[in-house]
Write a protein that holds these residues in place. Sequence first.
Motif, PDB file in Angstrom:
ATOM      1  N   MET A 195     -17.813 -80.535  22.569  1.00 40.92           N
ATOM      2  CA  MET A 195     -18.984 -81.397  22.523  1.00 40.92           C
ATOM      3  C   MET A 195     -19.556 -81.405  21.113  1.00 40.92           C
ATOM      4  O   MET A 195     -19.805 -82.453  20.535  1.00 40.92           O
ATOM      5  CB  MET A 195     -20.028 -80.868  23.494  1.00 40.92           C
ATOM      6  CG  MET A 195     -21.317 -81.655  23.480  1.00 40.92           C
ATOM      7  SD  MET A 195     -22.576 -80.821  24.456  1.00 40.92           S
ATOM      8  CE  MET A 195     -23.297 -79.734  23.255  1.00 40.92           C
ATOM      9  N   THR A 196     -19.698 -80.235  20.543  1.00 38.16           N
ATOM     10  CA  THR A 196     -20.244 -80.119  19.203  1.00 38.16           C
ATOM     11  C   THR A 196     -19.319 -80.763  18.193  1.00 38.16           C
ATOM     12  O   THR A 196     -19.753 -81.472  17.299  1.00 38.16           O
ATOM     13  CB  THR A 196     -20.422 -78.634  18.851  1.00 38.16           C
ATOM     14  OG1 THR A 196     -20.939 -77.981  19.993  1.00 38.16           O
ATOM     15  CG2 THR A 196     -21.367 -78.462  17.706  1.00 38.16           C
ATOM     16  N   ALA A 211     -19.486 -84.622  18.249  1.00 35.94           N
ATOM     17  CA  ALA A 211     -20.742 -85.097  17.685  1.00 35.94           C
ATOM     18  C   ALA A 211     -20.698 -84.988  16.166  1.00 35.94           C
ATOM     19  O   ALA A 211     -21.163 -85.877  15.465  1.00 35.94           O
ATOM     20  CB  ALA A 211     -21.904 -84.292  18.235  1.00 35.94           C
ATOM     21  N   THR A 212     -20.103 -83.924  15.681  1.00 37.36           N
ATOM     22  CA  THR A 212     -20.002 -83.732  14.244  1.00 37.36           C
ATOM     23  C   THR A 212     -19.168 -84.854  13.623  1.00 37.36           C
ATOM     24  O   THR A 212     -19.530 -85.434  12.614  1.00 37.36           O
ATOM     25  CB  THR A 212     -19.347 -82.379  13.949  1.00 37.36           C
ATOM     26  OG1 THR A 212     -20.034 -81.407  14.683  1.00 37.36           O
ATOM     27  CG2 THR A 212     -19.400 -82.064  12.472  1.00 37.36           C
ATOM     28  N   LYS A 219     -18.714 -87.800  14.681  1.00 40.53           N
ATOM     29  CA  LYS A 219     -19.393 -89.083  14.734  1.00 40.53           C
ATOM     30  C   LYS A 219     -20.458 -89.196  13.657  1.00 40.53           C
ATOM     31  O   LYS A 219     -20.537 -90.202  12.958  1.00 40.53           O
ATOM     32  CB  LYS A 219     -20.044 -89.263  16.105  1.00 40.53           C
ATOM     33  CG  LYS A 219     -19.098 -89.870  17.122  1.00 40.53           C
ATOM     34  CD  LYS A 219     -19.781 -89.876  18.471  1.00 40.53           C
ATOM     35  CE  LYS A 219     -18.768 -89.867  19.595  1.00 40.53           C
ATOM     36  NZ  LYS A 219     -19.312 -89.239  20.783  1.00 40.53           N
ATOM     37  N   THR A 220     -21.295 -88.181  13.567  1.00 37.94           N
ATOM     38  CA  THR A 220     -22.423 -88.301  12.661  1.00 37.94           C
ATOM     39  C   THR A 220     -22.050 -87.890  11.247  1.00 37.94           C
ATOM     40  O   THR A 220     -22.742 -88.239  10.315  1.00 37.94           O
ATOM     41  CB  THR A 220     -23.582 -87.408  13.127  1.00 37.94           C
ATOM     42  OG1 THR A 220     -23.090 -86.082  13.272  1.00 37.94           O
ATOM     43  CG2 THR A 220     -24.139 -87.872  14.451  1.00 37.94           C
ATOM     44  N   ASN A 252     -22.208 -85.026  10.011  1.00 33.85           N
ATOM     45  CA  ASN A 252     -23.136 -84.022   9.500  1.00 33.85           C
ATOM     46  C   ASN A 252     -22.466 -82.669   9.386  1.00 33.85           C
ATOM     47  O   ASN A 252     -21.851 -82.207  10.315  1.00 33.85           O
ATOM     48  CB  ASN A 252     -24.340 -83.887  10.429  1.00 33.85           C
ATOM     49  CG  ASN A 252     -25.389 -84.889  10.093  1.00 33.85           C
ATOM     50  OD1 ASN A 252     -25.834 -84.966   8.962  1.00 33.85           O
ATOM     51  ND2 ASN A 252     -25.772 -85.684  11.066  1.00 33.85           N
ATOM     52  N   GLU A 253     -22.606 -82.089   8.274  1.00 31.94           N
ATOM     53  CA  GLU A 253     -22.097 -80.729   8.103  1.00 31.94           C
ATOM     54  C   GLU A 253     -23.189 -79.904   7.469  1.00 31.94           C
ATOM     55  O   GLU A 253     -23.829 -80.360   6.507  1.00 31.94           O
ATOM     56  CB  GLU A 253     -20.868 -80.741   7.186  1.00 31.94           C
ATOM     57  CG  GLU A 253     -19.559 -81.099   7.890  1.00 31.94           C
ATOM     58  CD  GLU A 253     -19.201 -80.156   9.025  1.00 31.94           C
ATOM     59  OE1 GLU A 253     -19.569 -78.977   8.968  1.00 31.94           O
ATOM     60  OE2 GLU A 253     -18.548 -80.625   9.970  1.00 31.94           O
ATOM     61  N   PRO A 254     -23.447 -78.725   7.975  1.00 30.11           N
ATOM     62  CA  PRO A 254     -24.429 -77.883   7.297  1.00 30.11           C
ATOM     63  C   PRO A 254     -23.926 -77.580   5.903  1.00 30.11           C
ATOM     64  O   PRO A 254     -22.724 -77.432   5.715  1.00 30.11           O
ATOM     65  CB  PRO A 254     -24.467 -76.613   8.148  1.00 30.11           C
ATOM     66  CG  PRO A 254     -23.755 -76.943   9.394  1.00 30.11           C
ATOM     67  CD  PRO A 254     -22.826 -78.067   9.097  1.00 30.11           C
ATOM     68  N   PRO A 255     -24.795 -77.542   4.961  1.00 33.66           N
ATOM     69  CA  PRO A 255     -24.343 -77.286   3.601  1.00 33.66           C
ATOM     70  C   PRO A 255     -23.699 -75.916   3.511  1.00 33.66           C
ATOM     71  O   PRO A 255     -24.198 -74.948   4.073  1.00 33.66           O
ATOM     72  CB  PRO A 255     -25.626 -77.343   2.781  1.00 33.66           C
ATOM     73  CG  PRO A 255     -26.717 -77.127   3.758  1.00 33.66           C
ATOM     74  CD  PRO A 255     -26.234 -77.627   5.071  1.00 33.66           C
ATOM     75  N   ALA A 258     -26.275 -71.895  -0.925  1.00 31.32           N
ATOM     76  CA  ALA A 258     -27.140 -70.764  -1.220  1.00 31.32           C
ATOM     77  C   ALA A 258     -26.583 -69.974  -2.384  1.00 31.32           C
ATOM     78  O   ALA A 258     -25.448 -69.536  -2.343  1.00 31.32           O
ATOM     79  CB  ALA A 258     -27.237 -69.861  -0.001  1.00 31.32           C
ATOM     80  N   PRO A 259     -27.383 -69.784  -3.420  1.00 36.53           N
ATOM     81  CA  PRO A 259     -26.908 -68.944  -4.507  1.00 36.53           C
ATOM     82  C   PRO A 259     -26.841 -67.492  -4.047  1.00 36.53           C
ATOM     83  O   PRO A 259     -27.684 -67.031  -3.276  1.00 36.53           O
ATOM     84  CB  PRO A 259     -27.973 -69.131  -5.590  1.00 36.53           C
ATOM     85  CG  PRO A 259     -29.155 -69.707  -4.918  1.00 36.53           C
ATOM     86  CD  PRO A 259     -28.720 -70.315  -3.630  1.00 36.53           C
ATOM     87  N   SER A 313     -30.738 -65.273   9.640  1.00 32.58           N
ATOM     88  CA  SER A 313     -29.335 -65.662   9.421  1.00 32.58           C
ATOM     89  C   SER A 313     -28.385 -64.838  10.294  1.00 32.58           C
ATOM     90  O   SER A 313     -27.348 -65.312  10.732  1.00 32.58           O
ATOM     91  CB  SER A 313     -28.967 -65.465   7.951  1.00 32.58           C
ATOM     92  OG  SER A 313     -29.829 -66.209   7.128  1.00 32.58           O
ATOM     93  N   ARG A 371     -25.227 -66.636  20.462  1.00 29.19           N
ATOM     94  CA  ARG A 371     -24.043 -66.158  19.761  1.00 29.19           C
ATOM     95  C   ARG A 371     -24.424 -65.253  18.628  1.00 29.19           C
ATOM     96  O   ARG A 371     -25.582 -65.202  18.239  1.00 29.19           O
ATOM     97  CB  ARG A 371     -23.232 -67.328  19.235  1.00 29.19           C
ATOM     98  CG  ARG A 371     -22.132 -67.691  20.223  1.00 29.19           C
ATOM     99  CD  ARG A 371     -21.517 -69.012  19.854  1.00 29.19           C
ATOM    100  NE  ARG A 371     -22.399 -70.092  20.195  1.00 29.19           N
ATOM    101  CZ  ARG A 371     -22.117 -71.376  19.965  1.00 29.19           C
ATOM    102  NH1 ARG A 371     -20.977 -71.684  19.409  1.00 29.19           N
ATOM    103  NH2 ARG A 371     -22.949 -72.325  20.301  1.00 29.19           N
TER     104      ARG A 371
END
Lengths: 323, 341
Positions: free
Chosen positions: B1-2, B5-6, B8-9, B11-14, B18-19, B140, B341
């Motif tokens: 499912m995830t 959706a990814t 299609k949109t 979208n990816e988390p960056p 983060a340095p 995190s 998780r």
Amino acid sequence: MTDLTYQPDRTAVEAVGLGYKHWRGRALRDCSFRIPSGRVCGLVGPNGAGKSTLLALAAGLRRPTEGRIELLGHAPAHPAVRPHLGYLAQDKPLYPYLTVRETLRVGRELNPGRWDQGTAERVLGKGHVPFGRRIATLSGGQRTRVALALVFAKRPEILLLDEPMADLDPLVRHEMTAALMEAAAEHSTTVVMSSHVLASLEGVCDYLLLIAGGRVRLAGEVEDLLAAHSLVVGRNGAAGGEAAAPGGFVAGRPAGLAPHTVIEARTTGRQLTALVRAEGPVDGPWETAEPSLEELLLGYLRSPGAPSLLTPSAEPRARKAAA
Amino acid sequence: MTATATAKTGNEPPTGAAPRAAPDPHRSPVGGVTWLVLRQHRLTLWIAAVAFLALVIELVWLRTALTDYVRTTAQHCADTGGQTDCVSGALEFQTTYGDLLYTTGQFIGFLPLLFGLFVAGPMIARELESGTYQLAWTQSVSPMRWFAAKLAVPAVLAVTGVTALSALHTWAWWPVQDLLPGRHWYQGFDELGVVPVAYALLGVAVGATAGLLIKRTLVSIGVTLVGFTALNWAFSALLPHLAESRTKVGKDFPGLGSTDWGWRRGYVTAGGGHLPEETCAGGSGAVRERCLADHHIVGGFRDYHPASQFWTLQWTQAALVAAVAVAFAWFAVWWMRRGHR
């Protein structure tokens, strides 16, 4: 439909058919909306509307009983999302027996590679929160500062704040809001901030999500939502309509406003004031004006039966793609 | 499912945005969630450490004193031509050392329950009750890691502490096991050898599971108390069946050696069958005689475990208890993983 700006940018938060039911009953039902990236979104609604539930679902602290909610295209609990998510619960939970310094260390230990001590100290420094003091001995405002420092220093991409400024005095609230806006602008952070004080959001938010009774009532850019509505003032019974009972709400739709969606209409003496979603120009003996944010929100809150409105950018894309 | 959706949109988390934080020169060897858990319970740790050291010192002293006493008294008894039970008959021996050994043993037997009641359960339930879990679970590091630390830290400490104390207690008890009345191997079974270590795991697992599911400190303490006690009772009832039992048959109930653990006795019928002791319990002589005759009872039997089976029973019991502890921990982890998780 009015010409609403449509910006096909990244999606920060998206919910499709989201519902949550707990043992006391249903908190949310069939919520579908989208918040584009980089917006400062006000999450508004009366007490018990489901604001906190929605934020807890977005933070991955609870799992939806129906539908789904996604952050950056993943479930909130996804390990790729977690480091980019900042969440502050309404009662600002902190470990009471830890000192401020140790509390910051908690942030550093639990966010390896993301923690920015400088940000945390900047947020705290302005309020002169003593680093050696235990959390339990701090005032409410100081605790809020520590809690905010903890979420800011994680440098999240999405900030979920549940009534963040509720227990701050006006001066500190102003300062914290400015710090929030600064941080959000600097890192183009998406902020979703709940509040039941409508005035506190004016001038802060450029996006809006109104929920009431567990449903989404309004979602979209503040500008577009305001532009889509008109505040209509005229004489009660003007243009041949039936006269409404003075001093009360108008039960039916005042005549003359027939082509438009009347969200709320009320009379004061001989004057009738209506909030309408205009479909084309409003004709007749009416004075029209754009409502203020507060007038718009109050209008929707007072009329639970009024149809919901989502601007195109607030329509979930996943649902469109599926349809 | 995830995944769909990814796609299609788009979208990816960056990633890699983060340095990297500069290495912290003040970083202690213990970091992350483990540091948080240890810091949160610093006071408990200090109290536990002090109690542990006190018990270690006491047990070492006790062992030395016991062996010294036994040696000198046995020598004295031999010199004066005293009876064979000269040592164990000494009242001073019993009151000075026996009672202390008994009390210490009892305390070691209770340690696993104490761990479950006041450490493993509350350290989870209190966070869920006070709402601080919302802080810990939105960092995190995943909630699963948090729970793993909340499970592992008390488990490691309990196992380490109880292993050391149980070893010392067994060591102190060993030379006097047959000299002190009421301190035979089967009477202090849960306080000797490896069984307390397994019970320590069980205490932590039951406490943590109760804390996680109930989310209320006081209620979870109560449920842990009831649950652990019930399990302890069940394991004790099961114990004699964990190794092959021996049986002695005689005209009446046969006598056993002083170190044998006679755990059941009953009647032998003419056909060779065994009947439980309750068959003809109570009643006057005549009634009992008639009962025995009615059931064709010709003698008595005794089921017992000789002292040589101590370690067999110990390891089997420990394995069984540890298996149940692992099952509880597994369930708690599954429950936690179901939501986070």
